[in-house]
Design an enzyme around this catalytic site. Structure first.
Site, PDB file in Angstrom:
ATOM      1  N   CYS A 149      68.613  31.425 -52.897  1.00 25.38           N
ATOM      2  CA  CYS A 149      67.958  32.207 -53.964  1.00 25.38           C
ATOM      3  C   CYS A 149      68.453  33.656 -53.917  1.00 25.38           C
ATOM      4  O   CYS A 149      69.606  33.914 -54.183  1.00 25.38           O
ATOM      5  CB  CYS A 149      66.443  32.136 -53.829  1.00 25.38           C
ATOM      6  SG  CYS A 149      65.808  30.480 -53.770  1.00 25.38           S
TER       7      CYS A 149
HETATM    8  N1  LIG Z   1      63.382  32.726 -54.983  1.00 28.02           N
HETATM    9  C1  LIG Z   1      64.008  33.874 -54.904  1.00 28.02           C
HETATM   10  O1  LIG Z   1      64.620  34.237 -53.903  1.00 28.02           O
HETATM   11  C2  LIG Z   1      63.942  34.766 -56.104  1.00 28.02           C
HETATM   12  C3  LIG Z   1      65.125  35.666 -56.205  1.00 28.02           C
HETATM   13  C4  LIG Z   1      64.933  36.805 -57.203  1.00 28.02           C
HETATM   14  N2  LIG Z   1      63.908  37.703 -56.775  1.00 28.02           N
HETATM   15  C5  LIG Z   1      64.644  36.261 -58.595  1.00 28.02           C
HETATM   16  O2  LIG Z   1      63.526  36.336 -59.042  1.00 28.02           O
HETATM   17  O3  LIG Z   1      65.546  35.743 -59.234  1.00 28.02           O
END
Ligand SMILES: NC(=O)CC[C@H](N)C(=O)O
Length: 187
Positions: free
Chosen positions: A97
């Protein structure tokens, strides 16, 4: 493991369990060192030198670097430095992510020389946005804008490294939980 919530290993429980399963499958001993990303930042060298030395010592001694998911910009610079260290020293890097978005920002800045590259999550006015708010999302309705749950993704290139990890399947169904994504124009 370079993250923000390193004091609370429960935050990363599912990742730890997955690493444990992988280590058993590969007959390897798993050793996870927790590195608070803030401690890798230049400011830590001045403000908390002991923590800075310890964090870099752990990072440099690691056989692999994992930057997990996360939200918000605290500690992001430290994660970018960890990704840079991994790339420059050929250390395997797994970005999950946010960790993947971090690798994209680091590559854009260091290799593509796009010094202003950033995610609009951290700088809404970024001159070179390489991770952007998902076009289908709405900034005003946070609750419903997260891309959540299973999503089908088709491989564009057969036999590439990531396809091989999935036994060269045509597509994968993976769990999503994010609001931002890599800018399609950067591909
Ligand atoms: N799940 C995450 O790591 C989210 C990554 C990032 N903050 C987003 O919203 O895209």
């Amino acid at each position: 493991m370079v993250g923000k919530y390193t004091g609370i290993s429960d935050s990363y429980l599912s990742i730890l369990k997955a690493l444990l399963h992988a280590s058993v499958a590969l007959d390897r001993k798993l050793v996870v060192d927790w590195v608070p990303s803030c401690d890798l930042e230049d400011s830590a060298a001045v403000e908390t030198p002991d923590a800075y030395e310890k964090a870099w010592g752990l990072l440099k001694g690691a056989n692999g670097v994992l930057v997990p998911g996360g939200f918000g910009d605290r500690g992001v610079q430290g994660k970018i430095l960890a990704a840079k260290h991994a790339r420059e020293n050929n250390v395997p890097y797994l970005g999950i992510c946010l960790g993947m978005q971090i690798a994209v920002i680091e590559y854009a800045r260091s290799v593509m020389k796009l010094r202003d590259a950033n995610s609009t999550e951290f700088d809404p006015a970024a001159k070179t946005p390489c991770v952007i708010f998902m076009p289908e999302g709405s900034k005003t309705h946070m609750g419903a804008t997260m891309r959540l749950g299973s999503r089908r993704t088709f491989f564009q290139v057969n036999n590439c490294k990531s396809a091989k990890l999935y036994a060269n399947a045509n597509y994968v169904d993976e769990r999503h939980r994010h609001r931002y994504e890599v800018c399609q124009r950067m591909r």
